[in-house]
Design a protein around this motif. Structure first.
Motif, mmCIF file in Angstrom:
data_model
loop_
_atom_site.group_PDB
_atom_site.id
_atom_site.type_symbol
_atom_site.label_atom_id
_atom_site.label_comp_id
_atom_site.label_asym_id
_atom_site.label_seq_id
_atom_site.Cartn_x
_atom_site.Cartn_y
_atom_site.Cartn_z
ATOM 1 N N LEU A 1 35.374 54.914 38.044
ATOM 2 C CA LEU A 1 36.176 55.536 39.099
ATOM 3 C C LEU A 1 35.695 55.122 40.482
ATOM 4 N N GLY A 2 34.388 55.009 40.642
ATOM 5 C CA GLY A 2 33.826 54.785 41.970
ATOM 6 C C GLY A 2 33.928 53.370 42.488
ATOM 7 N N CYS A 3 33.649 52.374 41.617
ATOM 8 C CA CYS A 3 33.485 51.036 42.203
ATOM 9 C C CYS A 3 33.751 49.869 41.262
ATOM 10 N N PHE A 4 34.389 50.094 40.119
ATOM 11 C CA PHE A 4 34.514 48.996 39.159
ATOM 12 C C PHE A 4 35.431 47.873 39.634
ATOM 13 N N GLY A 5 36.430 48.177 40.445
ATOM 14 C CA GLY A 5 37.265 47.105 40.974
ATOM 15 C C GLY A 5 36.461 46.171 41.851
ATOM 16 N N THR A 6 35.626 46.753 42.694
ATOM 17 C CA THR A 6 34.782 45.975 43.610
ATOM 18 C C THR A 6 33.690 45.221 42.872
ATOM 19 N N VAL A 7 33.014 45.906 41.963
ATOM 20 C CA VAL A 7 31.920 45.257 41.236
ATOM 21 C C VAL A 7 32.454 44.137 40.342
ATOM 22 N N ALA A 8 33.617 44.343 39.732
ATOM 23 C CA ALA A 8 34.239 43.274 38.941
ATOM 24 C C ALA A 8 34.494 42.046 39.811
ATOM 25 N N LEU B 1 32.875 41.212 42.580
ATOM 26 C CA LEU B 1 31.601 40.608 42.958
ATOM 27 C C LEU B 1 30.970 39.853 41.785
ATOM 28 N N ILE B 2 31.129 40.374 40.577
ATOM 29 C CA ILE B 2 30.640 39.654 39.394
ATOM 30 C C ILE B 2 31.346 38.312 39.272
ATOM 31 N N GLN B 3 32.647 38.305 39.505
ATOM 32 C CA GLN B 3 33.401 37.046 39.453
ATOM 33 C C GLN B 3 32.923 36.063 40.516
ATOM 34 N N GLU B 4 32.361 36.591 41.599
ATOM 35 C CA GLU B 4 31.844 35.738 42.674
ATOM 36 C C GLU B 4 30.396 35.299 42.436
ATOM 37 N N GLY B 5 29.811 35.760 41.312
ATOM 38 C CA GLY B 5 28.470 35.313 40.959
ATOM 39 C C GLY B 5 27.374 36.353 41.036
ATOM 40 N N TYR B 6 27.713 37.582 41.415
ATOM 41 C CA TYR B 6 26.719 38.646 41.458
ATOM 42 C C TYR B 6 26.343 39.076 40.031
ATOM 43 N N GLU B 7 25.160 39.668 39.911
ATOM 44 C CA GLU B 7 24.672 40.221 38.645
ATOM 45 C C GLU B 7 24.672 41.738 38.800
ATOM 46 N N ALA B 8 25.263 42.474 37.856
ATOM 47 C CA ALA B 8 25.442 43.918 38.056
ATOM 48 C C ALA B 8 24.912 44.734 36.884
ATOM 49 N N TYR B 9 24.356 45.891 37.227
ATOM 50 C CA TYR B 9 23.787 46.829 36.252
ATOM 51 C C TYR B 9 24.318 48.225 36.557
ATOM 52 N N THR B 10 24.352 49.061 35.526
ATOM 53 C CA THR B 10 24.778 50.449 35.696
ATOM 54 C C THR B 10 23.692 51.395 35.220
ATOM 55 N N LEU B 11 23.414 52.418 36.013
ATOM 56 C CA LEU B 11 22.522 53.511 35.620
ATOM 57 C C LEU B 11 23.329 54.799 35.611
ATOM 58 N N GLY C 1 31.785 42.919 32.722
ATOM 59 C CA GLY C 1 30.636 42.025 32.685
ATOM 60 C C GLY C 1 29.340 42.603 33.217
ATOM 61 N N ILE C 2 29.201 43.939 33.126
ATOM 62 C CA ILE C 2 27.923 44.556 33.499
ATOM 63 C C ILE C 2 26.830 44.006 32.580
ATOM 64 N N THR D 1 41.476 42.624 40.629
ATOM 65 C CA THR D 1 40.574 43.222 39.633
ATOM 66 C C THR D 1 40.924 44.658 39.275
ATOM 67 N N ILE D 2 41.964 45.221 39.870
ATOM 68 C CA ILE D 2 42.309 46.602 39.528
ATOM 69 C C ILE D 2 42.678 46.714 38.053
ATOM 70 N N ASN D 3 43.222 45.631 37.496
ATOM 71 C CA ASN D 3 43.558 45.663 36.071
ATOM 72 C C ASN D 3 42.312 45.833 35.211
ATOM 73 N N LEU D 4 41.185 45.243 35.630
ATOM 74 C CA LEU D 4 39.933 45.410 34.894
ATOM 75 C C LEU D 4 39.412 46.835 35.020
ATOM 76 N N LYS D 5 39.563 47.419 36.206
ATOM 77 C CA LYS D 5 39.165 48.812 36.408
ATOM 78 C C LYS D 5 39.987 49.730 35.497
#
Length: 226
Positions: free
Chosen positions: A17-24, A26-36, A73-74, A173-177
């Motif tokens: 709900l909070g940020c998956f569109g954005t994080v998706a 950024l991952i596509q742009e090459g960022y590495e992402a983790y969730t806690l 892709g977390i 990326t909203i579709n991924l969210k």
């Protein structure tokens, strides 16, 4: 070296709900992402907290967490079992230590977490614990911290005070969210509840309309060091 992102969420589905569109994005742009995820997300719905009674539901929820996070892709998801909607019954130091441990292991550049004035007490405490765990010392790796909104929590607190100042275009990326949220079958609600697929889409359209885009996630910047 790729930049690293850590999402610090109080409950399962808050990360989506909070940020998956954005994080998706950024991952596509090459960022590495983790969730806690700090809380177990189920026991507040009973009169008393009895984890034994919720074992099967929590097991199912943990499967939903994995499926939802895999969709964008977390790289790894860390799940803890602080009591749902009872973070105020726990010493905040215990929560800070968990965040600090994961943060020190990952050494993220960016953290996405809750807004300080959400209605939900766990969201408020998570925000405070994140700030405590990322005090701006000389060797702190976290250079950017952003608060996200959570439907059925941020907008339910009165008077409304969420004034975002950072907007990410998530049209691609909203579709991924949405697909990730579909995996949280035990948490989804029917419209007009805000925590519904239609509610998520309408909110992204509303935030997009504010800045001339179709679909947007909006954040409040807490600390940005460039």
């Amino acid at each position: 070296m790729n930049k690293k992102i850590l999402i610090v969420a109080a409950h399962p589905d808050d990360e989506v709900l909070g940020c998956f569109g954005t994080v998706a994005k950024l991952i596509q742009e090459g960022y590495e992402a983790y969730t806690l995820i700090l809380g177990e997300g189920k026991t507040s719905r009973d009169e008393k907290r009895v984890v034994e009674n919720k074992k099967e539901e929590i097991k199912l929820l943990n499967l939903e967490i994995k499926k939802a996070n895999d969709i964008i892709g977390i790289k790894k998801c860390f799940v803890y079992d602080f009591p749902d909607n009872r973070f105020d019954s726990v010493d905040i130091l215990d929560i800070v230590k968990v965040i600090s441990k994961i943060k020190n292991d990952i050494q993220p550049d960016i953290i996405f977490t809750h807004y300080e004035n959400d209605l939900n007490i766990d969201h408020q405490i998570t925000y405070k614990a994140v700030l405590t765990a990322t005090r701006p010392m000389i060797d702190e790796t976290v250079k950017e911290i952003y608060s996200f909104e959570i439907l059925s929590s941020t907008e339910w607190n009165y008077p409304l005070s969420y004034n975002p100042d950072v907007f990410f275009d998530i049209e691609n990326t909203i579709n991924l969210k949405i697909d990730a949220m579909k995996e949280y079958k035990s948490e989804l609600c029917e419209y007009p509840h805000p925590r519904s697929l239609k509610g998520i889409t309408l909110n992204a359209e509303y935030q997009g309309m504010r800045v001339g885009k179709r679909y947007v996630e909006a954040f409040k910047s807490i600390r940005v060091l460039k």
